[in-house]
Design a protein around this motif. Structure first.
Motif, short mmCIF file in Angstrom:
data_model
loop_
_atom_site.label_atom_id
_atom_site.label_comp_id
_atom_site.label_asym_id
_atom_site.label_seq_id
_atom_site.Cartn_x
_atom_site.Cartn_y
_atom_site.Cartn_z
N TYR A 161 2.75 8.18 4.45
CA TYR A 161 3.51 9.41 4.19
C TYR A 161 2.62 10.63 4.36
N ASN A 162 3.25 11.78 4.52
CA ASN A 162 2.59 13.09 4.54
C ASN A 162 3.23 13.96 3.48
N ILE A 163 2.43 14.84 2.88
CA ILE A 163 2.96 15.88 2.00
C ILE A 163 2.51 17.20 2.60
N GLU A 164 3.48 18.05 2.90
CA GLU A 164 3.21 19.31 3.59
C GLU A 164 3.66 20.48 2.71
N SER A 165 2.83 21.50 2.64
CA SER A 165 3.19 22.72 1.94
C SER A 165 3.76 23.70 2.96
N ILE A 166 5.04 23.98 2.86
CA ILE A 166 5.70 24.89 3.79
C ILE A 166 5.34 26.33 3.45
N ASP A 167 5.46 26.69 2.17
CA ASP A 167 5.02 27.99 1.66
C ASP A 167 4.71 27.80 0.18
N ASP A 168 4.61 28.88 -0.56
CA ASP A 168 4.21 28.78 -1.97
C ASP A 168 5.16 27.96 -2.83
N ASN A 169 6.44 27.92 -2.48
CA ASN A 169 7.43 27.25 -3.32
C ASN A 169 8.19 26.13 -2.63
N ASN A 170 7.86 25.78 -1.39
CA ASN A 170 8.58 24.74 -0.66
C ASN A 170 7.62 23.71 -0.10
N TYR A 171 8.00 22.45 -0.23
CA TYR A 171 7.18 21.33 0.21
C TYR A 171 8.04 20.35 0.98
N LEU A 172 7.37 19.52 1.79
CA LEU A 172 8.07 18.51 2.58
C LEU A 172 7.28 17.21 2.50
N ILE A 173 7.95 16.15 2.04
CA ILE A 173 7.36 14.80 2.05
C ILE A 173 8.00 14.06 3.20
N THR A 174 7.18 13.47 4.06
CA THR A 174 7.67 12.69 5.20
C THR A 174 7.12 11.28 5.09
N LEU A 175 8.02 10.29 5.08
CA LEU A 175 7.63 8.89 5.05
C LEU A 175 7.99 8.24 6.37
N ALA A 176 7.07 7.44 6.92
CA ALA A 176 7.31 6.71 8.16
C ALA A 176 7.98 5.38 7.80
N LEU A 177 9.26 5.25 8.17
CA LEU A 177 10.06 4.08 7.76
C LEU A 177 10.71 3.42 8.97
N ALA A 178 9.89 2.96 9.89
CA ALA A 178 10.42 2.30 11.08
C ALA A 178 11.23 1.07 10.68
N GLY A 179 12.42 0.94 11.24
CA GLY A 179 13.26 -0.22 10.98
C GLY A 179 14.19 -0.07 9.79
N PHE A 180 14.06 0.99 9.01
CA PHE A 180 14.94 1.20 7.86
C PHE A 180 16.08 2.13 8.25
N SER A 181 17.24 1.90 7.68
CA SER A 181 18.38 2.79 7.89
C SER A 181 18.69 3.50 6.58
N ASP A 182 19.60 4.45 6.62
CA ASP A 182 19.99 5.19 5.41
C ASP A 182 20.49 4.24 4.32
N GLU A 183 21.19 3.19 4.71
CA GLU A 183 21.76 2.25 3.75
C GLU A 183 20.70 1.43 3.05
N ASP A 184 19.51 1.30 3.65
CA ASP A 184 18.43 0.51 3.06
C ASP A 184 17.62 1.30 2.03
N LEU A 185 17.86 2.60 1.93
CA LEU A 185 17.00 3.47 1.11
C LEU A 185 17.73 4.02 -0.10
N THR A 186 16.96 4.20 -1.18
CA THR A 186 17.45 4.83 -2.40
C THR A 186 16.41 5.86 -2.83
N ILE A 187 16.86 7.09 -3.05
CA ILE A 187 15.97 8.15 -3.50
C ILE A 187 16.45 8.61 -4.87
N THR A 188 15.55 8.60 -5.86
CA THR A 188 15.90 8.96 -7.22
C THR A 188 14.90 9.99 -7.74
#
Length: 156
Positions: A37-64
């Motif tokens: 994964y990567n954690i990116e600081s867009i600006d002072d109050n916004n961030y972006l986490i990117t996970l590399a999930l080759a082979g996974f679909s939306d139905e395979d994932l749960t975010i809590t």
């Protein structure tokens, strides 16, 4: 190297979360490395986490998002289709946790080309934002003393 922070926590109040974070940092070598994964600081109050999930679909994932923890879980069927000569693409379930600072909220999540993007935003409450205090223009000299107002109380 281990640090005993017990004396610090005996004299502090309300820093329970810090103790938990320090304890987790002490166990850094036990952190799983999948998925990357990567954690990116867009600006002072916004961030972006990117996970590399080759082979996974939306139905395979749960975010809590619960309290100050963001959890991403991926569940893949363990059924293997085909006869592999080499298998380098992971096809396993995972659970990745991220500790979020106070007032950081999940804004959105989307999947694009095998990458899961989770947008985070820090929402500082108005009461905690810095405020400018106007300076009064009333002038006082050193000889002036503040007036003390005495109340007259009539005793019946």
């Amino acid at each position: 190297m281990n640090f005993d922070l017990t004396p610090l926590f005996r004299t502090s109040v309300g820093f329970d979360r810090m103790a938990q974070l320090l304890d987790q940092a002490n166990r850094i070598d036990q952190t799983p490395s999948y998925p990357p994964y990567n954690i990116e600081s867009i600006d002072d109050n916004n961030y972006l986490i990117t996970l590399a999930l080759a082979g996974f679909s939306d139905e395979d994932l749960t975010i809590t998002s619960e309290q100050n923890t963001l959890t991403v879980k991926g569940k893949k069927d363990s059924e293997v289709q085909g006869k592999f000569i080499h298998r380098g693409i992971a096809n396993r379930s995972f659970e990745r946790r991220f500790q979020l600072a106070d007032h950081v909220k999940v804004r959105a999540a989307n999947m694009n080309n095998g990458l899961l993007h989770i947008e985070l935003e820090r929402e500082i409450p108005e009461a905690m934002k810095p405020k400018n205090i106007a300076i009064g223009t009333q002038q006082k000299t050193l000889d002036q003393k503040p007036e003390i107002v005495k109340e007259n109380k009539d005793v019946a």
